[in-house]
Design an enzyme around this catalytic site. Structure first.
Site, PDB file in Angstrom:
ATOM      1  N   ALA A  65       0.869  -1.167   0.000  1.00 35.91           N
ATOM      2  CA  ALA A  65       0.000   0.000   0.000  1.00 35.91           C
ATOM      3  C   ALA A  65       0.909   1.220   0.000  1.00 35.91           C
ATOM      4  CB  ALA A  65      -0.884  -0.019   1.241  1.00 35.91           C
ATOM      5  N   GLY A 108       0.574  -4.807   0.962  1.00 37.94           N
ATOM      6  CA  GLY A 108      -0.614  -4.786   0.115  1.00 37.94           C
ATOM      7  C   GLY A 108      -0.389  -5.453  -1.233  1.00 37.94           C
ATOM      8  N   GLU A 111      -0.902  -8.984  -0.595  1.00 40.01           N
ATOM      9  CA  GLU A 111      -2.334  -9.155  -0.327  1.00 40.01           C
ATOM     10  C   GLU A 111      -3.158  -9.094  -1.616  1.00 40.01           C
ATOM     11  OE1 GLU A 111      -1.909  -6.034   2.762  1.00 40.01           O
ATOM     12  OE2 GLU A 111      -3.127  -7.372   3.987  1.00 40.01           O
ATOM     13  N   GLU A 131       4.588  -5.123   7.197  1.00 34.61           N
ATOM     14  CA  GLU A 131       3.925  -3.984   7.847  1.00 34.61           C
ATOM     15  C   GLU A 131       4.368  -3.792   9.288  1.00 34.61           C
ATOM     16  OE1 GLU A 131       2.390  -6.335   6.018  1.00 34.61           O
ATOM     17  OE2 GLU A 131       0.808  -5.446   4.778  1.00 34.61           O
TER      18      GLU A 131
END
Ligand code: HXC
Length: 257
Positions: A65, A108, A111, A131
């Protein structure tokens, strides 16, 4: 349509989507999400398209992300706007999506790859949920999907330490379906997607739906769900065609009904 963060091209019946923010190693910001949702929605209703491939660059599928977008956000912003909830939409796509991963698939990015129906990896692929190093955690499903994919031991170690898995380990652990040489990744992914797109469309939807049901239900309920969908496919013209084509030793001609 042209997009700022994606390259989208149709290779016959395959929609090839390339994440294209090289300056940020394809970090997934709100614009990537909204553009990706627009593409997947259009793909899902386009009868000429049977399978999607999502890929990145040679260096990075996606490095996570977008940290710069999240940096200044507080709890009220994140929780109040249910930040990342939009990604759930992506997983509601009914037609199959293959992730073709080379280089980094982190946070992300890992993911997103796991939200696709399966992952084809280049030998250069590296997967991780780093993260924790940013004092946060996965937020797009990683703690759940990684654990289901590779089991608790590896998932827990990866989430707690941020350690990356290389392609060989990811294949051994069941995170990816296959590893191919990096130079052949796109070709192999498009070839696989083309094969899927050549199957009877309703059977493809049903197969995806029933495999996914394995993650949502108990065994008996899942087997029942499978059997009912299987029964349902006998109400299609394509089932008659598929079985007739086999008996007559010729390829099937699908109607999608
Ligand atoms: C924003 C990013 C980014 C990211 C890289 N960049 N990852 N920008 N968000 N996730 C940017 C860098 O800031 C840099 O921009 C440019 O991309 C190139 O990256 P470098 O770090 O210079 O490349 P390199 O040295 O080759 O290292 C590659 C890397 C490293 C190991 C992948 O970039 C990295 O560790 N990235 C972050 C990985 C990560 O923590 N992902 C998880 C994010 S959190 P400039 O402008 O400096 O050139 C997440 C889920 C959050 O995904 C859920 C909870 C909220």
């Amino acid at each position: 349509t042209s997009y700022e963060t994606l390259l989208v091209e149709n290779r016959g019946p395959v929609t090839l989507v390339t994440l294209n923010r090289p300056q940020a190693l394809n970090a997934l910001n709100s614009q990537v999400l909204s553009e990706l949702l627009e593409v997947t929605r259009a793909f899902d209703v386009d009868a000429s398209q049977g399978c999607m491939v999502v890929t990145g660059s040679g260096k990075a599928f996606a490095a996570g992300a977008d940290i710069k977008e999240m940096q200044a956000q507080g709890f009220a912003d994140m929780y109040g706007h249910d930040f990342f909830a939009g990604w759930d939409q992506f997983t509601r796509t009914r037609k199959p999506i293959i992730a073709a991963v080379a280089g980094y698939a982190l946070g992300g990015g890992c993911e997103l790859a796991m939200m696709c129906d399966f992952i084809l990896a280049a030998d250069t692929a590296r997967f991780g949920q780093p993260e924790v190093k940013l004092a946060v955690s996965p937020g797009m499903g990683g703690s759940q999907r990684l654990t289901r994919a590779v089991g608790k031991a590896k998932a827990m170690e990866m989430c707690l330490t941020g350690r990356m898995m290389d392609a060989a380990e990811a294949e051994r652990a069941g995170l990816v379906s296959r590893v191919v040489p990096a130079a052949e990744l796109i070709e192999e992914a498009v070839k696989t997607a083309t094969a899927i797109a050549g199957m009877a469309p309703l059977a493809v939807l049903a197969n995806k739906e029933m495999v996914n049901a394995a993650f949502e239900t108990g065994l008996q309920q899942g087997v029942q769900f499978e059997r009912r969908l299987f029964h349902g496919l006998f109400g299609t013209e394509d089932q008659k065609e598929g079985m007739a084509a086999f008996v007559e030793k010729r390829p099937g001609q699908w109607k999608g009904k």
